[in-house]
Design an enzyme around this catalytic site. Structure first.
Site, PDB file in Angstrom:
ATOM      1  N   GLN A  50     -13.104   0.344  -0.410  1.00  0.00           N
ATOM      2  CA  GLN A  50     -13.399   1.396  -1.382  1.00  0.00           C
ATOM      3  C   GLN A  50     -13.918   0.803  -2.691  1.00  0.00           C
ATOM      4  OE1 GLN A  50      -9.582   3.363  -1.502  1.00  0.00           O
ATOM      5  NE2 GLN A  50      -9.525   3.419   0.736  1.00  0.00           N
ATOM      6  N   GLY A  75      -2.962   3.413  -3.899  1.00  0.00           N
ATOM      7  CA  GLY A  75      -3.481   4.296  -4.925  1.00  0.00           C
ATOM      8  C   GLY A  75      -4.980   4.517  -4.940  1.00  0.00           C
ATOM      9  N   ASN A 104      -3.646   2.253   6.819  1.00  0.00           N
ATOM     10  CA  ASN A 104      -2.743   2.795   5.811  1.00  0.00           C
ATOM     11  C   ASN A 104      -3.546   3.106   4.554  1.00  0.00           C
ATOM     12  OD1 ASN A 104      -0.725   3.463   4.043  1.00  0.00           O
ATOM     13  ND2 ASN A 104       0.162   1.418   3.915  1.00  0.00           N
ATOM     14  N   GLY A 148      -5.118   6.605   1.944  1.00  0.00           N
ATOM     15  CA  GLY A 148      -5.239   8.024   1.641  1.00  0.00           C
ATOM     16  C   GLY A 148      -6.555   8.376   0.974  1.00  0.00           C
ATOM     17  N   PHE A 149      -7.401   7.359   0.729  1.00  0.00           N
ATOM     18  CA  PHE A 149      -8.732   7.552   0.162  1.00  0.00           C
ATOM     19  C   PHE A 149      -9.744   6.940   1.124  1.00  0.00           C
ATOM     20  CE2 PHE A 149      -5.845   7.718  -3.351  1.00  0.00           C
ATOM     21  CZ  PHE A 149      -6.392   8.607  -4.267  1.00  0.00           C
ATOM     22  N   SER A 193       0.815  -1.220   0.000  1.00  0.00           N
ATOM     23  CA  SER A 193       0.000   0.000   0.000  1.00  0.00           C
ATOM     24  C   SER A 193       0.847   1.267   0.000  1.00  0.00           C
ATOM     25  CB  SER A 193      -0.941   0.014   1.208  1.00  0.00           C
ATOM     26  OG  SER A 193      -1.902  -1.012   1.114  1.00  0.00           O
ATOM     27  N   GLU A 245      -5.485  -7.659   9.986  1.00  0.00           N
ATOM     28  CA  GLU A 245      -4.351  -8.588  10.063  1.00  0.00           C
ATOM     29  C   GLU A 245      -3.133  -7.965  10.728  1.00  0.00           C
ATOM     30  OE1 GLU A 245      -3.319  -5.987   6.716  1.00  0.00           O
ATOM     31  OE2 GLU A 245      -5.196  -6.878   7.395  1.00  0.00           O
ATOM     32  N   CYS A 302      -9.426  -2.380   3.435  1.00  0.00           N
ATOM     33  CA  CYS A 302      -8.797  -1.115   3.046  1.00  0.00           C
ATOM     34  C   CYS A 302      -9.205  -0.708   1.625  1.00  0.00           C
ATOM     35  CB  CYS A 302      -7.277  -1.221   3.199  1.00  0.00           C
ATOM     36  SG  CYS A 302      -6.451   0.394   3.272  1.00  0.00           S
ATOM     37  N   LEU A 303      -8.308  -0.829   0.641  1.00  0.00           N
ATOM     38  CA  LEU A 303      -8.690  -0.537  -0.741  1.00  0.00           C
ATOM     39  C   LEU A 303      -9.888  -1.383  -1.143  1.00  0.00           C
ATOM     40  CD1 LEU A 303      -7.730   1.013  -3.412  1.00  0.00           C
ATOM     41  CD2 LEU A 303      -6.702  -1.178  -4.037  1.00  0.00           C
ATOM     42  N   HIS A 311      -6.754  -2.449   8.843  1.00  0.00           N
ATOM     43  CA  HIS A 311      -6.078  -3.718   8.572  1.00  0.00           C
ATOM     44  C   HIS A 311      -6.239  -4.660   9.761  1.00  0.00           C
ATOM     45  CE1 HIS A 311      -3.860  -2.711   4.822  1.00  0.00           C
ATOM     46  NE2 HIS A 311      -4.044  -1.478   5.270  1.00  0.00           N
ATOM     47  N   GLY A 333      -4.357  -2.396  -0.875  1.00  0.00           N
ATOM     48  CA  GLY A 333      -3.439  -2.045  -1.949  1.00  0.00           C
ATOM     49  C   GLY A 333      -3.269  -0.545  -2.062  1.00  0.00           C
TER      50      GLY A 333
END
Length: 356
Positions: free
Chosen positions: A255, A226, A293, A295-296, A47, A338, A251-252, A336, A224
């Site tokens: 989204q 971006g 972790n 940013g979106f 990430s 994990e 996380c990603l 996260h 992941g």
């Protein structure tokens, strides 16, 4: 022997310090992460691809590096900014120093930086594009590299960190989970294997039909790097399989699930990165300390009128930390569970995927 390193920020700031790691120049989005430990796990977390990492804790490298703590096959961050670098680590498992680790993977580091001041700057102004040099380069040239690099929303970072071919683990297990790999961490894979589940890791571009050929009992959309809007194939996979399989996102992955059901995503001012983010479960009222972790995040207003609902909130800023479909077995978390690094307060959430 002192060797100068320089960090240029897109606002024109030039920060000087002592070089360590590889002699090179790298660009990326400069971000900070809170937590006293975990630099090995953070540097190897996919990430962090496309980002120059700055831990807020002043002393780094004091317990060395061992491959046992890696979250991928090597360093994924673009560079490292620290206040103080420990030259003589002490840990029974240590195999190398942090500078040696960075040099092994061609990553530059800068020490002697006022990380507190730089963290406050990023907190107030938002994340910035930067360029980190541990080799000789003109200030103006370095600044130009910082300014002219593509925005993180313009790069397909997931494609840089995902597997190229399917990976099958614990093939003879009675249950099987397919991981759509957008930058999976080793701890997430281990959490499933510890449940004695079979695991199939596939590229995020894998079609729904190919996924179903593995006869999975559940689907995990991984974490992941971006912008999630660039991971179109994974969004389409969630749409296609949400009525056929239980789906869990991390996380990603949260989204991606939100986008699949009509919600919107926005880029945060400076994101959540660290091991001490408090999250409240809106149903039970319990609070957990989580590792994060990203940013979106999901726009909470855009969830209204969709088939998903917000189930968990960040207690620092009120942003969504968990969502769930109102009828289908589809759910996700922004943090996260994990760990790697961080607390294990929420690791039992992997049980829920299997319960479905």
């Amino acid at each position: 022997m002192f060797k100068e390193a320089k960090l240029a920020l897109e606002d024109g700031t030039i920060i000087r310090g002592e070089a360590f790691g590889s002699e090179t120049v790298k660009t990326g989005e400069v971000v900070f992460a809170t937590g006293m430990t975990g630099y090995v796990e953070s540097l190897t977390d996919p990430s962090y691809r496309g980002q120059i990492l700055m831990p807020t804790y002043p002393l780094q490298g004091n317990y060395g590096v061992t491959e046992e703590w890696y979250q991928s096959d090597g360093i994924k961050a673009e560079g490292l900014i620290v206040r103080e670098m420990c030259p003589a680590p002490s840990h029974s498992l240590s195999e190398k120093t942090l500078p040696e680790f960075l040099e092994e993977y061609g990553i530059p580091g800068i020490a002697g930086v006022d990380t507190r001041a730089l963290t406050i700057k990023i907190r107030d102004k938002g994340t910035m594009k930067g360029a980190l040099a541990t080799e000789e380069i003109d200030d103006d040239e370095l600044l130009e590299m910082a300014v002219k690099q593509p925005d993180i929303t313009e790069i397909d970072l997931v494609d840089m960190v995902c597997v190229r071919e399917p990976v099958i683990l614990n093939e003879d297990a009675s249950g099987r989970v397919v991981i759509v790999d957008c930058g999976i961490k080793r701890n997430s894979i281990d959490a499933l294997l510890e449940k004695d589940l079979g695991v199939v890791i596939v590229p995020y571009t894998t079609s729904p039909a190919e996924i179903m050929d593995y006869e999975p009992d559940g689907l995990l959309i991984s974490s992941g790097p971006g912008d999630p809007t660039r991971v179109r194939d994974a969004i389409d996979t969630v749409k296609a399989l949400s009525e056929r399989l239980p789906i869990f996102g991390i996380c990603l992955g949260q989204q991606i699930i939100a986008l699949a059901f009509g919600a919107r995503i926005y880029k945060m001012k400076f994101g959540h990165r660290g091991v001490n983010q408090p999250v409240k479960d809106l149903r039970s009222g319990t609070v957990s300390i989580t590792s994060q972790n990203h940013g979106f995040t999901v726009d909470p207003d855009s969830v209204k009128g969709t088939d998903i609902e917000i189930t968990q909130l960040n207690l620092n800023d009120g942003t969504p930390e968990g969502i769930e479909h109102r009828e289908l077995p589809v759910f996700s978390v922004q943090y996260h569970p994990e760990a790697g690094p961080g607390p294990h307060d929420t690791v039992n959430i992997f049980d829920r995927l299997w319960m479905f």
